[in-house]
Design a protein around this motif. Sequence first.
Motif, PDB file in Angstrom:
ATOM      1  N   GLN A 187       0.839  -1.204   0.000  1.00  0.00           N
ATOM      2  CA  GLN A 187       0.000   0.000   0.000  1.00  0.00           C
ATOM      3  C   GLN A 187       0.872   1.251   0.000  1.00  0.00           C
ATOM      4  O   GLN A 187       0.570   2.237  -0.682  1.00  0.00           O
ATOM      5  N   ASN A 188       1.981   1.241   0.741  1.00  0.00           N
ATOM      6  CA  ASN A 188       2.894   2.390   0.763  1.00  0.00           C
ATOM      7  C   ASN A 188       3.489   2.640  -0.621  1.00  0.00           C
ATOM      8  O   ASN A 188       3.589   3.788  -1.079  1.00  0.00           O
ATOM      9  N   MET A 189       3.918   1.572  -1.290  1.00  0.00           N
ATOM     10  CA  MET A 189       4.491   1.722  -2.630  1.00  0.00           C
ATOM     11  C   MET A 189       3.450   2.247  -3.612  1.00  0.00           C
ATOM     12  O   MET A 189       3.745   3.101  -4.458  1.00  0.00           O
ATOM     13  N   ALA A 190       2.235   1.726  -3.522  1.00  0.00           N
ATOM     14  CA  ALA A 190       1.177   2.180  -4.428  1.00  0.00           C
ATOM     15  C   ALA A 190       0.886   3.656  -4.220  1.00  0.00           C
ATOM     16  O   ALA A 190       0.713   4.417  -5.189  1.00  0.00           O
ATOM     17  N   ARG A 191       0.835   4.099  -2.956  1.00  0.00           N
ATOM     18  CA  ARG A 191       0.573   5.509  -2.678  1.00  0.00           C
ATOM     19  C   ARG A 191       1.708   6.379  -3.212  1.00  0.00           C
ATOM     20  O   ARG A 191       1.483   7.463  -3.760  1.00  0.00           O
ATOM     21  N   LEU A 192       2.944   5.919  -3.051  1.00  0.00           N
ATOM     22  CA  LEU A 192       4.101   6.667  -3.545  1.00  0.00           C
ATOM     23  C   LEU A 192       4.027   6.860  -5.054  1.00  0.00           C
ATOM     24  O   LEU A 192       4.206   7.979  -5.567  1.00  0.00           O
ATOM     25  N   ILE A 193       3.728   5.797  -5.769  1.00  0.00           N
ATOM     26  CA  ILE A 193       3.660   5.873  -7.233  1.00  0.00           C
ATOM     27  C   ILE A 193       2.495   6.749  -7.666  1.00  0.00           C
ATOM     28  O   ILE A 193       2.626   7.562  -8.594  1.00  0.00           O
ATOM     29  N   GLU A 194       1.351   6.619  -7.009  1.00  0.00           N
ATOM     30  CA  GLU A 194       0.191   7.427  -7.378  1.00  0.00           C
ATOM     31  C   GLU A 194       0.452   8.913  -7.157  1.00  0.00           C
ATOM     32  O   GLU A 194       0.053   9.755  -7.960  1.00  0.00           O
ATOM     33  N   ASP A 195       1.129   9.253  -6.054  1.00  0.00           N
ATOM     34  CA  ASP A 195       1.460  10.659  -5.806  1.00  0.00           C
ATOM     35  C   ASP A 195       2.370  11.206  -6.894  1.00  0.00           C
ATOM     36  O   ASP A 195       2.194  12.328  -7.373  1.00  0.00           O
ATOM     37  N   LEU A 196       3.355  10.414  -7.286  1.00  0.00           N
ATOM     38  CA  LEU A 196       4.271  10.838  -8.356  1.00  0.00           C
ATOM     39  C   LEU A 196       3.504  11.090  -9.651  1.00  0.00           C
ATOM     40  O   LEU A 196       3.705  12.101 -10.331  1.00  0.00           O
ATOM     41  N   LEU A 197       2.637  10.175 -10.007  1.00  0.00           N
ATOM     42  CA  LEU A 197       1.874  10.313 -11.243  1.00  0.00           C
ATOM     43  C   LEU A 197       0.915  11.491 -11.179  1.00  0.00           C
ATOM     44  O   LEU A 197       0.729  12.218 -12.162  1.00  0.00           O
ATOM     45  N   ASP A 198       0.303  11.706 -10.010  1.00  0.00           N
ATOM     46  CA  ASP A 198      -0.627  12.825  -9.872  1.00  0.00           C
ATOM     47  C   ASP A 198       0.077  14.157 -10.011  1.00  0.00           C
ATOM     48  O   ASP A 198      -0.427  15.076 -10.654  1.00  0.00           O
ATOM     49  N   VAL A 199       1.254  14.298  -9.399  1.00  0.00           N
ATOM     50  CA  VAL A 199       2.016  15.549  -9.531  1.00  0.00           C
ATOM     51  C   VAL A 199       2.360  15.795 -10.987  1.00  0.00           C
ATOM     52  O   VAL A 199       2.249  16.915 -11.501  1.00  0.00           O
ATOM     53  N   SER A 200       2.784  14.746 -11.684  1.00  0.00           N
ATOM     54  CA  SER A 200       3.120  14.892 -13.105  1.00  0.00           C
ATOM     55  C   SER A 200       1.912  15.318 -13.918  1.00  0.00           C
ATOM     56  O   SER A 200       1.994  16.223 -14.755  1.00  0.00           O
ATOM     57  N   ARG A 201       0.755  14.704 -13.657  1.00  0.00           N
ATOM     58  CA  ARG A 201      -0.452  15.043 -14.420  1.00  0.00           C
ATOM     59  C   ARG A 201      -0.916  16.467 -14.131  1.00  0.00           C
ATOM     60  O   ARG A 201      -1.305  17.198 -15.043  1.00  0.00           O
ATOM     61  N   ILE A 202      -0.873  16.856 -12.861  1.00  0.00           N
ATOM     62  CA  ILE A 202      -1.308  18.213 -12.510  1.00  0.00           C
ATOM     63  C   ILE A 202      -0.377  19.243 -13.111  1.00  0.00           C
ATOM     64  O   ILE A 202      -0.803  20.281 -13.625  1.00  0.00           O
ATOM     65  N   THR A 203       0.941  18.982 -13.079  1.00  0.00           N
ATOM     66  CA  THR A 203       1.908  19.920 -13.651  1.00  0.00           C
ATOM     67  C   THR A 203       1.653  20.129 -15.132  1.00  0.00           C
ATOM     68  O   THR A 203       1.811  21.237 -15.657  1.00  0.00           O
ATOM     69  N   ARG A 204       1.229  19.075 -15.832  1.00  0.00           N
ATOM     70  CA  ARG A 204       0.966  19.190 -17.278  1.00  0.00           C
ATOM     71  C   ARG A 204      -0.471  19.625 -17.560  1.00  0.00           C
ATOM     72  O   ARG A 204      -0.864  19.697 -18.723  1.00  0.00           O
ATOM     73  N   GLY A 205      -1.240  19.901 -16.512  1.00  0.00           N
ATOM     74  CA  GLY A 205      -2.618  20.345 -16.707  1.00  0.00           C
ATOM     75  C   GLY A 205      -3.540  19.257 -17.208  1.00  0.00           C
ATOM     76  O   GLY A 205      -4.520  19.534 -17.900  1.00  0.00           O
ATOM     77  N   GLU A 206      -3.264  17.990 -16.852  1.00  0.00           N
ATOM     78  CA  GLU A 206      -4.038  16.875 -17.380  1.00  0.00           C
ATOM     79  C   GLU A 206      -5.044  16.305 -16.382  1.00  0.00           C
ATOM     80  O   GLU A 206      -5.655  15.277 -16.644  1.00  0.00           O
ATOM     81  N   VAL A 207      -5.182  16.964 -15.224  1.00  0.00           N
ATOM     82  CA  VAL A 207      -6.137  16.475 -14.229  1.00  0.00           C
ATOM     83  C   VAL A 207      -7.448  17.221 -14.393  1.00  0.00           C
ATOM     84  O   VAL A 207      -7.493  18.450 -14.390  1.00  0.00           O
ATOM     85  N   ARG A 208      -8.529  16.476 -14.547  1.00  0.00           N
ATOM     86  CA  ARG A 208      -9.856  17.055 -14.636  1.00  0.00           C
ATOM     87  C   ARG A 208     -10.675  16.606 -13.437  1.00  0.00           C
ATOM     88  O   ARG A 208     -10.750  15.411 -13.138  1.00  0.00           O
ATOM     89  N   LEU A 209     -11.252  17.562 -12.763  1.00  0.00           N
ATOM     90  CA  LEU A 209     -12.037  17.235 -11.583  1.00  0.00           C
ATOM     91  C   LEU A 209     -13.421  16.741 -11.985  1.00  0.00           C
ATOM     92  O   LEU A 209     -14.056  17.296 -12.882  1.00  0.00           O
ATOM     93  N   ARG A 210     -13.885  15.692 -11.320  1.00  0.00           N
ATOM     94  CA  ARG A 210     -15.252  15.203 -11.502  1.00  0.00           C
ATOM     95  C   ARG A 210     -16.083  15.708 -10.323  1.00  0.00           C
ATOM     96  O   ARG A 210     -16.290  15.023  -9.329  1.00  0.00           O
ATOM     97  N   LYS A 211     -16.551  16.939 -10.483  1.00  0.00           N
ATOM     98  CA  LYS A 211     -17.224  17.609  -9.371  1.00  0.00           C
ATOM     99  C   LYS A 211     -18.659  17.132  -9.194  1.00  0.00           C
ATOM    100  O   LYS A 211     -19.347  16.805 -10.156  1.00  0.00           O
ATOM    101  N   GLU A 212     -19.074  17.121  -7.946  1.00  0.00           N
ATOM    102  CA  GLU A 212     -20.456  16.823  -7.591  1.00  0.00           C
ATOM    103  C   GLU A 212     -20.757  17.492  -6.253  1.00  0.00           C
ATOM    104  O   GLU A 212     -19.853  18.037  -5.601  1.00  0.00           O
ATOM    105  N   ARG A 213     -21.991  17.470  -5.870  1.00  0.00           N
ATOM    106  CA  ARG A 213     -22.381  18.060  -4.571  1.00  0.00           C
ATOM    107  C   ARG A 213     -21.940  17.097  -3.463  1.00  0.00           C
ATOM    108  O   ARG A 213     -22.416  15.960  -3.389  1.00  0.00           O
ATOM    109  N   VAL A 214     -21.033  17.573  -2.602  1.00  0.00           N
ATOM    110  CA  VAL A 214     -20.404  16.711  -1.603  1.00  0.00           C
ATOM    111  C   VAL A 214     -20.625  17.311  -0.214  1.00  0.00           C
ATOM    112  O   VAL A 214     -20.472  18.526  -0.022  1.00  0.00           O
ATOM    113  N   GLU A 215     -20.970  16.452   0.738  1.00  0.00           N
ATOM    114  CA  GLU A 215     -21.148  16.907   2.118  1.00  0.00           C
ATOM    115  C   GLU A 215     -19.816  16.800   2.851  1.00  0.00           C
ATOM    116  O   GLU A 215     -19.173  15.749   2.873  1.00  0.00           O
ATOM    117  N   LEU A 216     -19.367  17.915   3.450  1.00  0.00           N
ATOM    118  CA  LEU A 216     -18.031  17.995   4.040  1.00  0.00           C
ATOM    119  C   LEU A 216     -17.840  17.008   5.181  1.00  0.00           C
ATOM    120  O   LEU A 216     -16.794  16.355   5.280  1.00  0.00           O
TER     121      LEU A 216
END
Length: 547
Positions: free
Chosen positions: A215-244
């Motif tokens: 689980q630690n390794m998976a989280r590490l890899i996912e964080d790396l990929l997410d930073v890369s995607r956000i830096t390139r502007g490739e992350v799209r939010l799937r927004k909905e009405r959410v209760e905090l």
Amino acid sequence: MRVQPYKTLDNRIDGAVIMLVDVDELRRSREYAESIVATVREPLLVLDADLRVQTASQSFYQTFKETPATTENRFFYELGEGQWNVPELRRLLEETETRGDGVEGFEVEGELRAIGRRTMLLNARRFSQETGQRSLILLAIEDITARKELETALRLRVEELAAADRSKNEFLALLAHELRNPLAPMRIAVQVLESPGADSAAIEQARDMMGRQIQNMARLIEDLLDVSRITRGEVRLRKERVELADLLRRAVELTHHLMESRGQELSLSLPPELIYLDADPTRLDQIFGNLLNNASKFTPAGGHVRVTAELVSDGAETPGEVVVRVRDDGCGMAPDTLPRVFDLFMQADRSYDRAGGGLGIGLTLVRRLVELHGGSIEAHSEGLGKGSEMVVRLPVLPQRSTESERPDETVGGTAAEPEPSPGAAAPRRVLVVDDNVDMVESLALLLRLRGHEVEVAYDGPGALKTASSFHPEVVLLDIGLPGLDGYQVASRLRQRRRAARVLLVALTGYGQEEDQLRALEAGFDHHLTKPIDPQVIYDLIARPLLA
């Protein structure tokens, strides 16, 4: 014609000396020099030995917005507003006659009345006049402001590249360290499982340890990929009405066991109002999960982590924003760390830093996800040893009249029980396809242990051949296959009548949004990114199949 007195040895005038000098050549030389001064493209000044301006080029007047009346017969160092009155330059110019040389590459930087701040390069040469007259000084002035700015920009760029290269090398070393960390206990756990003397308790402990490290390794890899995607502007939010409140409870539940194992106390305090956000719930889970994990990582055993939420509004007509604070009493941060805490690969100099590990990308990821939601995040700390506080601000949606209030609640030390997993699924015929033999064999083993009938294939053509005889109800299919890729296999299976209703699940390391869309277009029902939680596969297989 020149006439000079003739004097005897006792200094009496005893006659006169008459000299006839042909001045035509000197006049032509002077006129030629003056024509050069007048037409040269660079600003030029002709100074006498006392540094008084004799004449100037047209370019000088144009460049510095001066006139002959404000320039000629004035001392050079008095021109303008005193920007040329540099003692070292004045000394060098005055010494040109005695030294017989000139001035090379003298830089003067200052504010010039007509053209602003400039950097000028000055070069001077002495040249002789007619016999008996003192030499003149030809002074050339070149505007090198643009060149100096370019040199500065290039130097800064070189420094940035050098710093980036150092950061890259440090990051790669840190990445190797963080990847080796979970691999070491996993290797040991495998040895425990293979040991003939291991009892059930040891096997259970080894299995749990392997699960945590994966689980630690998976989280590490996912964080790396997410930073890369956000830096390139490739992350799209799937927004909905959410209760905090639901989001924060879920984040607390997910980190409660981690903090409990470290002897830390976690509490949650929610406002009485129901607060709704227009947000991507998965990304908010990521935001608050990262903040809670980070707080736990830098808080010692017996420490406290407190999560609070508060609705802040400017008036009755504006929904305002929610302020979520994650506060710990851990090792804190030094004042010089705070401005850089959200920088990529930033690791604060904390006493628990290496014990906690990490690549320094978690807070960068959090900040960018918060900003994508139209919010902001701040870091606060009174210093080392005094704890830290992360403050997240997010815009809220207007409250509906039917939404009731919630009594104030605090969750501390306990977490809500997770929903029970569904029971065992009815046996299915499952085809597992991957060119990684270990992946195929291990997944097939798990599925057979749960009562499913499983066949395997290791390439695209083999998958189609096996599907023709096995008639699977579920196909777990890798994308990067030899022979035919997973997209081609899925497309051809969908063209077969008996396979039209087969549940097709892509199991792949390609996890970007365009990969998911391409999988759906090829005929897949689901797209799962490796490493995959087997429970997700169990749940998919357990769903009723299409008739």
